[in-house]
Design a protein around this motif. Structure first.
Motif, PDB file in Angstrom:
ATOM      1  N   UNK A  28       2.685  -9.732  -7.865  1.00 39.74           N
ATOM      2  CA  UNK A  28       3.582  -8.966  -6.993  1.00 39.74           C
ATOM      3  C   UNK A  28       2.867  -7.703  -6.534  1.00 39.74           C
ATOM      4  N   UNK A  29       2.399  -7.732  -5.305  1.00 38.72           N
ATOM      5  CA  UNK A  29       1.785  -6.537  -4.742  1.00 38.72           C
ATOM      6  C   UNK A  29       2.861  -5.710  -4.066  1.00 38.72           C
ATOM      7  N   UNK A  42       1.028   0.804   8.700  1.00 39.38           N
ATOM      8  CA  UNK A  42       1.862   1.407   9.741  1.00 39.38           C
ATOM      9  C   UNK A  42       2.409   0.338  10.670  1.00 39.38           C
ATOM     10  N   UNK A  43       1.500  -0.543  11.077  1.00 43.44           N
ATOM     11  CA  UNK A  43       1.860  -1.493  12.131  1.00 43.44           C
ATOM     12  C   UNK A  43       2.676  -2.661  11.579  1.00 43.44           C
ATOM     13  N   UNK A  44       2.399  -3.041  10.334  1.00 42.70           N
ATOM     14  CA  UNK A  44       3.212  -4.089   9.711  1.00 42.70           C
ATOM     15  C   UNK A  44       4.657  -3.596   9.568  1.00 42.70           C
ATOM     16  N   UNK A  45       4.806  -2.354   9.130  1.00 42.26           N
ATOM     17  CA  UNK A  45       6.163  -1.852   8.932  1.00 42.26           C
ATOM     18  C   UNK A  45       6.867  -1.631  10.270  1.00 42.26           C
ATOM     19  N   UNK A  46       6.114  -1.263  11.278  1.00 45.32           N
ATOM     20  CA  UNK A  46       6.710  -1.152  12.623  1.00 45.32           C
ATOM     21  C   UNK A  46       7.286  -2.494  13.057  1.00 45.32           C
ATOM     22  N   UNK A  47       6.476  -3.538  12.851  1.00 41.07           N
ATOM     23  CA  UNK A  47       6.931  -4.866  13.260  1.00 41.07           C
ATOM     24  C   UNK A  47       8.148  -5.279  12.449  1.00 41.07           C
ATOM     25  N   UNK A  48       8.103  -4.983  11.171  1.00 45.02           N
ATOM     26  CA  UNK A  48       9.244  -5.353  10.323  1.00 45.02           C
ATOM     27  C   UNK A  48      10.526  -4.663  10.791  1.00 45.02           C
ATOM     28  N   UNK A  49      10.385  -3.397  11.147  1.00 48.02           N
ATOM     29  CA  UNK A  49      11.558  -2.675  11.620  1.00 48.02           C
ATOM     30  C   UNK A  49      12.072  -3.284  12.917  1.00 48.02           C
ATOM     31  N   UNK A  83      -3.712 -12.652   8.381  1.00 48.77           N
ATOM     32  CA  UNK A  83      -4.817 -11.878   7.825  1.00 48.77           C
ATOM     33  C   UNK A  83      -5.115 -12.359   6.416  1.00 48.77           C
ATOM     34  N   UNK A  84      -6.362 -12.670   6.206  1.00 47.23           N
ATOM     35  CA  UNK A  84      -6.846 -12.888   4.849  1.00 47.23           C
ATOM     36  C   UNK A  84      -8.104 -12.066   4.684  1.00 47.23           C
ATOM     37  N   UNK A  85      -8.136 -11.281   3.646  1.00 53.63           N
ATOM     38  CA  UNK A  85      -9.334 -10.489   3.375  1.00 53.63           C
ATOM     39  C   UNK A  85      -9.494 -10.417   1.868  1.00 53.63           C
ATOM     40  N   UNK A 117      -3.204  -7.906   0.714  1.00 51.31           N
ATOM     41  CA  UNK A 117      -2.189  -6.904   0.387  1.00 51.31           C
ATOM     42  C   UNK A 117      -2.422  -5.659   1.221  1.00 51.31           C
ATOM     43  N   UNK A 118      -2.217  -5.825   2.512  1.00 51.49           N
ATOM     44  CA  UNK A 118      -2.546  -4.735   3.417  1.00 51.49           C
ATOM     45  C   UNK A 118      -1.537  -3.610   3.460  1.00 51.49           C
ATOM     46  N   UNK A 119      -0.489  -3.695   2.664  1.00 48.55           N
ATOM     47  CA  UNK A 119       0.368  -2.506   2.542  1.00 48.55           C
ATOM     48  C   UNK A 119      -0.109  -1.630   1.395  1.00 48.55           C
ATOM     49  N   UNK A 120      -1.260  -1.950   0.823  1.00 47.56           N
ATOM     50  CA  UNK A 120      -1.743  -1.114  -0.263  1.00 47.56           C
ATOM     51  C   UNK A 120      -3.251  -1.111  -0.426  1.00 47.56           C
ATOM     52  N   UNK A 121      -3.969  -1.876   0.368  1.00 43.86           N
ATOM     53  CA  UNK A 121      -5.410  -1.941   0.150  1.00 43.86           C
ATOM     54  C   UNK A 121      -6.147  -1.870   1.477  1.00 43.86           C
TER      55      UNK A 121
END
Lengths: 573, 970
Positions: B263-264, B244-251, B371-373, B231-235
């Motif tokens: 649901x994260x 930042x970079x996930x949302x850039x790619x999504x955009x 990514x899995x962490x 859940x790298x948009x929150x952890x």
């Protein structure tokens, strides 16, 4: 005049001071904008700046051109891009830090609502804060101009002249204003105007990891804000309030935009925090299981708001009704020929009762201020669209009439009573009825925008005035008992009809409906039904005489409390 | 404090573009893309004037000095910029640091809240020594000297008496790259213990068996498809930089696929949110892999060149020809059982959804970032196969070290070589590296109480540092039993900036600085580039800029709060004051031998000698490298590192070469010196001692990966030869909470998820964060709530193998029916007044022969303190400490604690109150023994009479001699 239309707003106060502070006229000072006169320069976003960071930032897929705004007064707007927002609350703490906002209050926070059924579920976020209205109800309602609009459209506040009346809070349809417990003055998001003025982005804009918040000049069609506002499906919150917000939500869900769209969870818990319901707390979401949303929606995080006006305001409407009615009712009886001009009821009981209850009213009003010591500012720096100001002057004028009336009694100048009745009648009525306008100025509180309210307040003043005088009449003038009892019964009848109408007519909005629900069946139903029952006893006044009066008065007080509080129990944010 | 005209103000302080550029200064654009700056120009950081927000619209000017440092909350290490009020010389606020390449000036909620941690009225300001019994809560203030002398004497005695293994340093969040590991190396002790096996070692193992490197570095920003089992948009690891970079790619149109049982906030942004039955994640990965394999959608050329399929054939099919064309049909055969139907049956996710997701993954090409962490890898028995099967997807698509793909982290990380590099210790500590776990990548930290109970050893000096095992680890009551036993733990020293549950059971509590009060250097893989960040005591820097000299951070920190660097130098010096033990020389100044190494010299040397490009960049600004780092706090060394494995090995290195049958190239050449000492595996030399330099592929000798084969190890020869042949390929291991393993009353409890506004045990001292999040109700689907006849916020009793806890319920559509979840961030407690009063409940503990009970005496309430805000605390809840009721579940291969719990949930019973906890530690030990039976002891499986494959990564690796198996073992 619609007090919410800012272009009709007076430009200066009584003392000729400009209403929008001229020293904040950015265009005049030209501090922020490009030094090239009249030229708008478009330069690539990748223009020179620091080191390795530059290279990283250029990776942004949405690199827009940077505009240097034209040298004219901007119109600040903001986009909250909920398609990007990850609900991280960075804006919440950055704002607390930048503006030193104490615990228990917030200028901004991120409401969240869970929408849908598993596995087709989403969490919708709403960055919640001041909507920077073009027609700002808080500005119109502020009695001193502490809440004001700058030339660049920003609604800002000056804590040094805030009296803490909470009219702005009651007026705000977004519940975005609060009294800071540290300095007792009203505040809210101001787009970090202290930063904008020195050319810095607001703190929340800078901190946001995903660039979901940005500001810009809506007059500059090339600005990123203007492009999004003009080209993307954006929404504003509660457009029906005609406040014309300049905060635009991109991709927000109806379940968050509408504060009662989502269901409020039962119990005392949200997803990761306590739900402080009860008391004067107002939590978002609908308290009943039904909701307005197109989808299953459950409020999962919210910040409790407080109803701005507590029992003191409920009580003030009651004492003021007595104060106003105590004068008007005997005057009406005189005009009806029931009692004479030199009746003690009129010459003594009326002014003494009126002044006594006006004094209590004044004490309550001042006690309700978080800055009671600044009460005088209502008179020294009045902001004339505020009904608090108008009411203050009306009450003062009415108090003047009563004082002269009493003086006339003392010196035995009967003719003065008649002459004073000419301003006395309208002033007593206005002193009672202006509160309807004060309440209606609370744009967020739908139940109070009611055409019934002015006549209802008139009815209540006759009820209250006759009841109080009925108590005194046996000792003063036995002959007045019957007419007063009849007036009381008529007042009670009128009041009950009004209440009946209020409670049973189809309501114009969901918020009004919910407020009435809270009054008749929700949090304040005890007060409401006790009020109805006790007031009804007043109908028997012609039969049981003065005994009915205290019961009816108590009932009216209970009703006032239910009415004043229920309207504020509807979540707005 | 004057009101000045705006023109004057603009001329002097405006950060707006036109003014800034007219002054020839740096304009930092912000997200609004207008003339507003996100930050003051760096040229003005010595003297920046802002308007006071509280006094506005009255224009009160405030003067600040801006000093960068690094956040010390989660692992992301985002840049911070401290605004130091020049009048008071105190920090007014923290903003982001625009010069930081990872965080790029942005922060999460925890960045600004660092201020709360610094000004926390409940923080520990002086060294404390216990006066009563351990755990009794009686403390006396002591001098640093007294503490240092006692510690030094004890450690010196242990070393000279050859009791090296009785000295242990147990670290939570390291926040630095290697400083303290080297301290332990200089003492010659194998005393490093970490939190990694309760955190990320499951994921690490899966990556490491493939690549010889234990972390992924996904290039989210350039990805076409982002596939997260996290859940790298929150952890953390790395929340803000990656968000930042996930949302850039999504955009930019990238598709986001997220696997998460609940649901994260990450799942909420996913194009496809898959909520699998916990533990089935690897089955989903394999079904997608199977789709790619059966439909020939994988990158054949990449697989042919870079997978060690030859080793697989040689080992498993020696009768077959070692040709790729022979391998491919076998690959199809190997994975054909993992159909969408199979994965759907295991996971509960619909076949159609799985097929949709597989089709999307197939479109990614080399732009699949994965990514899995923690998450599933940290939850399940065999969880390491989650990251191993996830990497399989990247490896099938050739999306390794490509733009938008996933890099091995070591290529995007830079650890500068320090002034001294002490040798590997000669000892082996079986309390952390027991023989049962030859393949564990990290210390079996959470088993320590059981090892002590079994008499495997004892501790004379035990440091806990930024770590709170009593609260964080499973089975906390067993920790309390160990820590209160003076025979097992001789002296417990808690190095901590703030109170924690473990520190209550210490002999010394030594106050260490927060992020703005200490030095560290660190580097994290957050995009395809390498950077270092510098954490520094900002008040020291400010005073030095003003011309003062500050030798010791205690001069500027609150109370007597110190920094660890200087503490370790001082302690080491006192252990070996005369240099006889050979320790002191690592703490001597190089410039003036015989005197103590200063922190300035330590970092000055590092920045001058070990960071390519930094001296030049600094000198261009007329600064020394240390001055540059003090001014900007971060430096980017390289960008676009690219495919390191495809780099040709230079001819200089190819002297005296030999080549294995599979193309591994060894050489006698000396390893070229590198100033980047980033941890990665060290492939063993061949039988003649030649080192592995590369791998021959299609005729060229390429750098390859630091694995035994030099290739990506689809087939792990290590797993195969160390007793786990059945798991040598990426595969699916059924979890300990697989439905088949549960009784009808039981359901899985997901206990590991983070919240975006808290960070483990570290953020309870941040009032702004506490105000937002302070409770951890049990997430339950409405279907289950109806089954249990439970309403929202009702109390339930959650029973584990060893006890139970009583908690409120949050009824939500955001969780799979049949599964419950509870965030681990909450449930902090204190026994006395000492503690974080903003976020710790006061509890009573009761222990009768290992039957422990915890009852809540009171929640949080407002209180008077130096901070007026504490009177305004409105929340009373702090959540429930569920981890106490969890027994240890060590994965037999990775050693990762498998967090998920099989629990039964019932309505609270009469007499149950919120926060009640009951645990039987005797049962806890029995559970431990059951899990130990799953292990395969090195004595039985070691193929070469060593304790552990030497090539595997290991923090503080001992000398090779220490790897020999002990001769006799009862």
């Amino acid at each position: 005049m619609n007090p919410y239309l800012t272009h009709l707003r007076p430009k200066s106060d009584l003392y000729g001071r400009s209403w929008a502070k001229p020293r904040l006229n950015m265009a005049a000072c030209g501090i922020v904008w490009a030094s090239v006169p009249g030229e708008r320069s478009h330069e690539s976003f990748t223009a020179p700046w620091g080191g390795g960071v530059q290279a990283n930032r250029t990776g942004a897929p949405d690199s827009l051109e940077i505009t240097s705004a034209p040298k004219q007064t901007p119109k600040w707007g903001k986009v909250l891009d909920q398609t990007r927002c990850i609900g991280c609350h960075a804006c919440t703490t950055a704002c607390k830090s930048e503006n030193e906002v104490p615990l228990s209050v917030t200028r901004t926070y991120v409401k969240s609502v869970e929408v849908g059924y598993f596995p087709h579920t989403r969490r919708s976020f709403q960055v919640t804060r001041c909507n920077m209205c073009e027609s700002a109800p808080c500005v119109a309602a502020c009695p001193t101009g502490a809440m004001y609009q700058r030339d660049d459209g920003l609604v800002d506040f000056d804590k040094s002249i805030c009296i803490g009346c909470k009219a702005c809070i009651a007026a705000c349809p977004y519940d975005a204003i609060f009294i800071n417990p540290e300095d007792q003055s009203a505040e809210k998001c101001n787009f970090c105007s202290h930063r904008l003025d020195i050319g810095l982005e607001p703190a929340c804009v800078v901190v946001c990891p995903v660039e979901a918040i940005f500001v810009g000049d809506l007059n500059d069609s090339a600005s990123r804000v203007a492009k999004v506002v003009n080209r993307e499906p954006v929404t504003v919150r509660r457009p029906e309030k005609e406040t014309r917000p300049k905060v635009f939500y991109h991709g927000a869900h109806q379940a968050t935009l509408d504060p009662i769209a989502a269901r409020r969870p039962g119990g005392d818990s949200f997803m990761w925090s306590e739900q402080t319901a009860g008391g004067d707390h107002v939590v978002s979401g609908h308290p009943e299981s039904w909701n307005n949303s197109s989808a299953a929606a459950l409020l999962s995080y919210d910040v409790p708001h407080r109803a701005p006006w507590d029992w003191r305001v409920s009580l003030y409407t009651w004492t003021k009704a007595i104060a106003a009615g105590a004068y008007l009712v005997p005057l009406l009886l005189i005009l009806a020929g029931s009692i004479s001009w030199d009746s003690d009821i009129f010459t003594q009981a009326a002014p003494i009762t009126g002044l006594l209850f006006l004094a209590i009213t004044g004490v309550l009003l001042i006690a309700d201020l978080s800055h009671p010591g600044r009460f005088y500012m209502i008179f020294t720096r009045p902001q004339w669209s505020s009904w608090l100001v108008k009411g203050g002057f009306l009450i003062a004028a009415y108090a003047g009439v009563l004082t002269l009336h009493l003086l006339a009694t003392v010196v035995g100048l009967g003719i003065a009573h008649k002459m004073l009745a000419v301003p006395g009648v309208p002033l007593s009525i206005m002193a009672a009825v202006y509160t309807a306008y004060l309440f209606a100025q609370s744009k967020g509180r739908d139940m109070w925008q009611s055409a019934l309210l002015p006549p209802h307040m008139f009815v209540q003043m006759t009820l209250a005035g006759s009841a109080v005088l009925l108590l005194l009449a046996p000792a003063i003038e036995e002959a007045a008992v019957t007419p007063l009892a009849l007036v009381l019964a008529a007042g009670v009848l009128g009041h009950l009809l009004m209440v009946w109408g209020e409670a049973t007519l189809t309501h114009p909005t969901a918020h009004a409906h919910l407020a009435v629900w809270e009054m008749t069946r929700g949090r304040f139903s005890n007060f409401f039904w006790v009020g109805v029952a006790l007031v009804t006893v007043g109908l028997t006044a012609p039969l049981i005489g003065p005994l009915a009066a205290p019961v009816a008065l108590a009932g009216l007080l209970a009703h006032e409390h239910a009415y004043v509080q229920a309207a504020q129990a509807v979540p707005l944010a | 404090m004057t009101e000045r005209s705006l023109d004057d103000l603009a001329r002097r302080v405006s950060a707006a573009r036109a003014e800034v550029e007219a002054r020839g200064e740096t304009f930092y654009p912000g997200p609004s893309r207008i003339n507003l700056a996100a930050f003051p120009p760096k040229e003005r950081w010595d003297n920046w004037v802002e308007l006071d927000s509280r006094s506005f619209p009255k224009r009160i000017e405030k003067r600040y000095m801006l000093v960068p440092t690094t956040c010390f909350n989660c692992e992301s290490a985002c840049g911070l910029l401290a605004y130091i009020d020049k009048e008071t010389l105190q920090v007014r606020k923290f903003e982001g640091n625009p010069e930081h390449p990872g965080s790029r000036g942005r922060n999460c909620a925890k960045g600004p809240a660092t201020l709360n941690q610094v000004t926390d009225p409940d923080r520990i300001l002086y060294p404390l020594r216990r006066t009563g019994a351990r755990g009794e809560g009686k403390w006396v203030k002591v001098d640093w000297d007294e503490a240092l002398d006692e510690l030094a004497a004890r450690i010196r005695k242990a070393i000279t008496e050859d009791r090296h293994n009785e000295v242990m340093y147990h670290v939570g969040r390291p926040g630095e790259d290697g400083f303290t590991e080297r301290v332990l190396a200089t003492w010659g002790v194998d005393g490093h213990n970490s939190h990694t096996n309760v955190c990320s070692s499951g994921a690490r193992a899966g990556y490491h068996f493939w690549t010889g490197i234990d972390r992924p570095s996904p290039d989210h920003a350039n990805a076409k498809v982002i596939y997260l089992i996290s859940s790298h948009l929150e952890a953390g690891h790395y929340f803000n930089p990656h968000a930042q970079r996930v949302m850039e790619a999504k955009q930019a149109g990238a598709k986001l696929i997220v696997l998460d049982v609940r649901l994260s906030n990450t799942a909420t942004h996913a194009d496809h949110w898959l909520s699998p039955y916990p533990g089935s994640e690897a089955a989903i990965n394999l079904a997608i892999a199977n789709h790619l394999i059966q439909n020939d959608l994988y990158d054949r050329e990449f697989v042919r060149r870079w997978w060690n399929w030859k080793e697989y054939l040689a080992s498993e099919h020696p009768e077959l020809e070692e040709r790729f064309e022979v391998f491919e049909p076998l690959l199809k055969e190997l994975y054909k059982e993992f159909t969408f139907e199979f994965a759907a049956a295991e996971s509960g996710v619909e076949v159609e959804t799985l097929a949709d997701v597989a089709a999307i993954v197939a479109t990614a090409g080399t732009r699949l970032s994965t990514h899995n962490w923690r998450s599933a890898a940290a939850g399940n028995l065999g969880g390491w196969q989650v990251s191993r099967t996830l990497f399989l997807l990247s490896a099938l698509l050739g999306a390794i070290a490509t733009p938008g793909g996933t890099y091995p982290n070591a290529w995007n990380k830079f650890v500068p070589k320090p002034i001294y590099s002490p040798p590997h210790p000669l000892t082996w500590n079986e309390l952390t590296w027991p023989l049962e776990y030859p393949l564990a990548l990290n210390e079996l930290s959470f088993l320590l109480p059981h090892f002590l109970r079994e008499g495997r050893g004892k501790l004379d000096v035990y440091f806990t540092r930024a770590h709170n095992p009593v609260w964080t680890n499973p089975d906390g009551f067993s920790w309390i039993e160990s820590l209160t036993d003076l025979d097992k733990v001789g002296l417990h020293v808690a190095l901590t900036p703030t109170w924690n549950e473990t520190a209550y059971f210490a002999d010394y509590i030594l106050p260490m600085g927060h992020s703005s009060e200490r030095h560290d250097v660190h580097s994290y893989e957050q995009y395809d580039g390498q950077w270092i960040g510098f954490r520094q005591p900002v008040l020291k820097v400010a005073r030095e800029r003003l011309g003062e000299s500050v030798a010791d951070t205690r001069e500027v920190n609150p109370g007597e709060v110190w920094e660890e660097n200087q503490f370790w130098i001082e302690l080491s010096w006192r252990i070996d004051p005369d240099g006889v033990l050979g320790i002191r020389r690592y703490y001597e100044s190089e410039k003036s031998p015989g005197t103590k190494l200063s922190v300035d010299e330590y970092y000055g040397w590092m920045f001058e000698n070990s960071v390519p490009g930094l001296p030049e960049k600094a000198s261009a600004e007329g600064l020394s490298p240390l001055e540059y780092m003090r001014r900007y706090g971060a430096f980017e060394i390289s960008k676009g590192v690219g495919r390191v494995h495809e780099q040709q090995v230079s001819p200089d290195e190819l002297t005296g070469t030999a080549e294995s049958r599979f193309g591994r190239v060894f050489a006698t050449s000396v390893k070229p010196p590198s100033c980047n000492v980033v941890p990665q595996a060290t492939p063993e030399p061949d039988q003649f001692g030649r080192r592995a330099v590369g791998v021959r592929i299609d005729g060229e000798v390429l750098r390859g990966f630091p694995t035994p084969s030099g290739r990506l190890e689809f087939f792990s020869t290590t797993l195969a030869s160390w007793g786990w042949r059945e798991h040598a390929l990426p595969g699916y291991i059924r979890s300990h909470i697989h439905p088949a393993a549960l009784s009808p009353q039981q359901m899985p409890l997901i206990s590991t998820f983070r919240l975006p506004i808290q960070i483990h045990t570290r953020s309870a001292n941040a009032k702004w964060l506490d105000e937002i999040a302070h409770s951890n109700p049990l997430w339950m689907h409405p279907v289950d709530a109806a089954r249990f006849e439970i309403g929202s916020s009702d109390l339930v009793r959650v029973s584990t193998e060893i006890g139970h806890f009583v908690v409120k319920v949050w009824i939500t559509e955001g969780i799979r029916p049949g599964v419950v979840a509870c965030s681990h961030h909450m449930g902090r407690w204190k026994l006395t007044d000492q503690g974080q009063r903003q976020m710790m409940a006061t509890v009573d503990l009761d222990n009768t022969d290992g039957r422990w009970g915890m009852k809540r005496r009171g929640g949080v309430e407002p209180y008077e303190s130096a901070d007026a805000d504490t009177k305004r605390i409105w929340w009373t809840d702090v959540g429930v400490h569920q981890n106490l009721t969890f027994s240890v579940h060590p994965d037999p291969i990775s050693g990762q604690h498998c967090w998920h719990q099989a629990v039964s949930v019932s309505k609270a019973e009469p007499g149950d109150s919120y926060g009640d906890i009951f645990v039987d530690t005797t049962k806890a030990h029995q559970v431990y023994l059951r899990w130990m039976e799953l292990t395969r002891n090195a004595l039985a499986v070691s193929p070469d009479q060593t304790r552990r494959p030497y090539w595997l990564m290991r923090p503080l690796k001992p000398a090779i001699e220490a790897f020999r198996l002990p001769k006799v073992r009862a």
